[in-house]
Design a protein around this motif. Structure first.
Motif, short mmCIF file in Angstrom:
data_model
loop_
_atom_site.label_atom_id
_atom_site.label_comp_id
_atom_site.label_asym_id
_atom_site.label_seq_id
_atom_site.Cartn_x
_atom_site.Cartn_y
_atom_site.Cartn_z
N UNK A 190 -9.96 9.42 1.38
CA UNK A 190 -8.99 10.35 1.97
C UNK A 190 -7.71 9.72 2.46
N UNK A 191 -7.52 8.43 2.27
CA UNK A 191 -6.27 7.80 2.69
C UNK A 191 -5.14 8.26 1.78
N UNK A 192 -4.01 8.60 2.40
CA UNK A 192 -2.87 9.10 1.65
C UNK A 192 -1.58 8.60 2.29
N UNK A 193 -0.73 7.95 1.49
CA UNK A 193 0.57 7.49 1.97
C UNK A 193 1.54 8.67 1.88
N UNK A 194 2.14 9.03 3.02
CA UNK A 194 3.02 10.22 3.02
C UNK A 194 4.50 9.85 3.21
N UNK A 195 4.76 8.60 3.60
CA UNK A 195 6.15 8.19 3.77
C UNK A 195 6.25 6.67 3.70
N UNK A 196 7.31 6.17 3.06
CA UNK A 196 7.47 4.72 2.91
C UNK A 196 8.79 4.25 3.53
N UNK A 197 8.71 3.08 4.15
CA UNK A 197 9.90 2.39 4.65
C UNK A 197 9.93 1.02 3.95
N UNK A 198 10.65 0.93 2.81
CA UNK A 198 10.58 -0.29 2.00
C UNK A 198 11.06 -1.54 2.73
N UNK A 199 10.62 -2.66 2.22
CA UNK A 199 11.00 -3.97 2.78
C UNK A 199 12.50 -4.19 2.59
N UNK A 200 13.14 -4.76 3.57
CA UNK A 200 14.49 -5.28 3.39
C UNK A 200 14.63 -6.57 4.18
N UNK A 201 15.59 -7.38 3.76
CA UNK A 201 15.73 -8.73 4.33
C UNK A 201 16.24 -8.71 5.76
#
Length: 914
Positions: free
Chosen positions: A429-440
């Motif tokens: 049931x794990x679900x990714x609903x929003x991403x904050x991508x990597x930045x330097x």
């Protein structure tokens, strides 16, 4: 257009290039194309096939034979002339065919370039052929692109570019648009630049073209490759030395004989006939052909051990190798990132076994007995690492593969080793609903996750120091420890459990750094629905840390033993890499390249401060050259060669090509190697396995041994042929009769000697093969008393043949019969001598039945030679007469005496030159 573009701001760059975000006008593009030319790599014109073929006749041996053929034609010896001419054409043809397979490095570089590019011109986004790009063009950069030119990055959105083939950097490099302050920055650290032929692995961006064609970094490498002189291999140098020596010997002997002949008052025609015979006798006509065949047999054997030889002359060079200059990434290492160690908040460490992206492996407790799947924080950490992840792992045809960032892929593989994967998490049931991508800028990434029960949490990963600064607590033994002071009674503890966690994390971070591991921390934060729409700045704090993962591109498992085998064989291994010094040094210590405190690590920046003499002086003590450029690699190889080392260079990238080309033997990786590296090399490892080099070195040494044995046999025969004629000339005076005709000598050299000598090419190896120190570059084929043994044995064979010839004439037999006796005596003497030539000791120490091919070749040679004596065709062509059987039997037995007597004396007295 060479400039330190990385020092300029985006505004300064656009001004310097007279460009803008709207791109160039079409009129400007046309003008710049005239100024800078096409965006293509240039190559020098090589020799035409005709020039290559004519070049083969510069060989001194070929020249002497050609003169002999011309004189034979002029004096009416037609059969001799045709036979000699055929030998010349065969030898020249074989050499021509080898050289015709020219290097195609430049074409391989061209093939790597992108065919089309997305650019902005006149404010419009259009597709144009890559060859039409000019400096100042605005290049749109997208995932999957192959950059078609060098660019200064103007915009970068999670932009990562794989530069491994160009710089040796094992991971994709994250790009940004900010100007760099340092004036001298290695290529691998120019993070605001993109380079021709490199591959965009993720993200997108915008760049302005700063260099095209030969003005790019790849163009610079192409220029290095075209201007790099390919040095002759030690084998070629030795063969040239033999050729020149034989030429001078042949001319000297002919001059002496001609002088004596004229002194005796002999006719010019007789002197010329004798000179032709001597020139043919002095030169082993089959030598180039037989050497090529022996090397070809060696190459077939090496190919079965996954080493493909592109240049036959390089095979023997392997056996001469004194130093192996090896690239790190993809050669000594697997070129696949792997989680090597892990740590949880309870202070527990695990070593993670396996090979790269292969799923085989496990978490092995270090200093405790707790399995990783019984550590709640470790399992939660792997869950977070899997969910906060953009890579994809899959198994295709039994091969484990990762798409996307290799470091993120390594985390997925590590999770799979405890039977945790995205499919399992999705089922739960794990679900990714929003991403904050990597930045330097913030050095971390995070995602908002909804679990199977409808709860939300933030899963985060990033640089350990950043994650520690954003942490408010730690999970240890399933409990969350807060950073706020613990109060017991009325007195705060001086050191709280959370503080101890912080100290443990710092200790683990230091330990991972000492092991040259890239360290990532993972953590989480529980969220309620009111927080789901907040920005990452508000969410990425008050984290609960779960653990650390130490990641690296690990050494190949077989490399340690291979390097130890090289060390035992007297061969130094030197790592030359574009990677960072700390990472390179750690791996070098682990696999045995750095063996003591005296072994130095030198960086490219330090190399720039050294002149050539300083580099020559330190080379013997340097184990690792790190953060180096293609020019550095080339310079290092040249320095090794200046120190009289026979240098092998291994590599797989474009940046390795110039050094591969210059090295005595360039070794490219067959699987991960670029086409440029392969086409610049002499040897290709079909399994990308460093240990294959050790097998190839063993076979190279065996081939050199067998070539020495063959050359001993061949030149002993030539000394015998020359000496029998000289003995006749000196002892018989003006009434001299030639004991051997030129055609008889050709038969001896090519059939009765050449055919059995081929069997020496498969002679079993000597017992001390890999215990000897490698030969130096200037070591001669005639070293270790080989030259004196050739002369001594050759004179004995020639003396025996002359005595048989003289006896036959004295017994009243015809001149033709006596020549046939001398012919048979020399043939059988050589066949007996073969059994002594197959060892560096004496024939009494070598089982004659261990080389079945030699026994067969001796029988075949004897049979063919008897056919020349006893068949009507043989008698007509070679001017022989049938020998009485008693005479033939006596000759066969008497021919053994020189070899057995001299070998017996050597066995008893231990005299090395016999």
């Amino acid at each position: 257009m060479k400039n330190n573009w990385f020092n300029k701001t985006t505004k300064e760059t656009l001004q310097a290039l007279n460009s803008s975000n709207e791109g160039l006008l079409h009129e400007e593009v046309a003008q710049r194309q005239q100024q800078y030319g096409k965006n293509e790599l240039q190559e020098n014109q090589g020799k035409t096939p005709l020039e290559l073929f004519l070049h083969q006749f510069k060989n001194p041996l070929i020249l002497i034979l050609a003169i002999g053929a011309l004189v034979s034609f002029a004096t009416g010896h037609l059969i001799d002339a045709i036979a000699i001419s055929a030998i010349i054409l065969i030898n020249a043809g074989i050499a021509f065919w080898q050289e015709l397979k020219a290097q195609k490095s430049m074409q391989a570089l061209k093939d790597m370039a992108a065919p089309m590019s997305l650019v902005i011109r006149n404010g419009e986004v259009i597709d144009v052929p890559a060859s039409e790009l000019v400096p100042g063009d605005m290049l749109k950069i997208q995932t999957g692109d192959i950059l078609a030119a060098d660019v200064r990055i103007l915009e970068a959105h999670n932009l990562n570019i794989d530069e491994a083939a160009l710089t040796g950097e094992s991971e994709p490099v994250e790009k940004h648009a900010e100007a760099l302050q340092e004036k001298e920055i290695p290529l691998g650290d120019q993070n605001n630049m993109g380079f021709m032929t490199t591959i965009v692995t993720s993200g997108h961006g915008l760049g302005v073209v700063t260099g095209t064609g030969m003005q790019t970094e790849v163009g610079h490498i192409a220029d290095l490759m075209s201007s790099t002189e390919e040095v002759k291999t030690p084998m070629q140098v030795r063969m040239d030395t033999i050729a020149k020596s034989l030429m001078f010997v042949a001319l000297g002997v002919v001059a002496v004989v001609a002088g004596i002949g004229l002194f005796y008052g002999m006719a010019w025609l007789e002197v010329i006939n004798t000179s032709i015979s001597l020139s043919v006798a002095a030169i082993p006509e089959g030598l180039p052909t037989i050497v090529s065949i022996v090397l070809t047999m060696g190459s077939v054997k090496m190919a079965k051990s996954n080493a493909l030889a592109r240049q036959l002359s390089a095979i023997e060079t392997l056996g001469s190798t004194t130093v192996i200059c090896s690239d790190k990434t993809g050669t000594l290492t697997q070129n696949q990132m792997q989680v090597m160690k892990s740590y949880d908040g309870a202070g527990r460490y695990w070593n993670v076994s396996g090979e790269g992206f292969d799923l085989k492996g496990e978490f092995q407790p270090a200093g405790h007995q707790v399995p990783a799947n019984e550590s709640l924080e470790m399992m939660m950490g792997l869950t977070v690492a899997s969910l906060c992840n953009d890579a994809e792992h899959k198994v295709t045809n039994g091969e484990s593969q990762v798409r996307g960032n290799p470091t993120e892929g390594a985390l997925l593989v590590a999770a799979a080793k405890v039977e945790l994967d995205l499919e399992t998490l999705t089922q739960k049931g794990y679900q990714v609903i929003k991403k904050f991508p990597f930045d330097s800028a913030r050095k971390m990434a995070s995602v908002i996750v909804k679990d199977g029960e409808g709860n939300h949490f933030l899963a985060a990963k990033g640089a350990p120091d950043v994650m520690l600064n954003h942490a408010s607590g730690f999970m240890a033994d399933g409990k969350v420890l807060s950073l706020s002071p613990q109060v017991q009674g009325s007195q705060a503890l001086a050191t709280s459990p959370a503080d101890e966690c912080v100290a443990g994390y710092h200790q683990a971070i230091d330990q991972f750094a000492n092991d040259a591991l890239r360290t990532l921390a993972v953590g989480f934060r529980e969220l309620d629905e009111s927080q789901l729409d907040k920005k990452y700045e508000e969410l990425e704090k008050d984290l609960t840390l779960l653990g650390l993962f130490g990641i690296m591109d690990p050494p190949r498992p077989e490399v340690r033993q291979a390097i130890e085998d090289c060390f035992s064989a007297g061969i130094r291994t030197v790592m030359i890499t574009g990677d960072h010094a700390l990472t390179a040094a750690a791996i070098a210590r682990d696999i045995g390249i750095i063996r003591s405190d005296d072994d130095k690590v030198v960086t490219g920046a330090e190399l720039d401060q050294m002149d050539d003499d300083e580099l020559y002086a330190i080379c013997p003590n340097v184990a690792v050259f790190a953060r180096v450029t293609p020019e550095h690699k080339l310079r290092i190889v040249k320095a090794q060669q200046h120190n009289n080392e026979v240098a092998s260079m291994t590599g797989d990238g474009v940046n390795d090509a110039p050094a591969l080309r210059r090295a005595d033997i360039g070794v490219a990786m067959g699987i991960t190697g670029t086409s440029v590296a392969k086409d610049s090399s002499d040897l290709i490892l079909l399994d990308d396995n460093f240990s294959t080099i050790v097998k190839a070195v063993r076979q190279g040494r065996q081939i050199f041994d067998n070539l020495c044995k063959f050359i001993r046999q061949a030149l002993t025969a030539n000394v015998g042929e020359v000496s029998v004629i000289l003995f006749a000339f000196l002892l018989m005076g003006p009434e001299m009769v030639l004991p051997l005709t030129p055609l008889m000598i050709l038969w001896i050299n090519l059939v009765s000697d050449g055919l059995p000598a081929l069997a020496l090419g498969v002679e079993p190896e000597e017992q001390d093969l890999m215990e000897r120190q490698p030969r130096k570059r200037n070591a001669s084929f005639f070293g270790n008393h080989l030259g004196s043994r050739i002369v001594c044995r050759g004179l004995a064979l020639g003396g025996a043949s002359y005595l048989a010839f003289s006896w036959s004439l004295g017994a009243g037999h015809s001149e033709m019969y006596a020549q046939t006796v001398a012919f048979a005596m020399l043939i059988f003497a050589q066949l007996w001598h073969l059994f002594d030539s197959r060892t560096f000791t004496t024939l009494f120490r070598k089982n004659p039945f261990t080389n079945k091919y030699l026994l067969g070749a001796v029988a075949l040679s004897a049979g063919l030679s008897l056919g020349v004596i006893y068949t009507s065709m043989g008698q007509a062509v070679f001017m022989t007469e049938a020998l009485q059987l008693t005479h033939l039997l006596g000759i066969a037995l008497a021919a053994a005496l020189p070899t057995f007597l001299l070998s017996g004396v050597k066995e008893v007295t231990k005299i090395k030159w016999l």
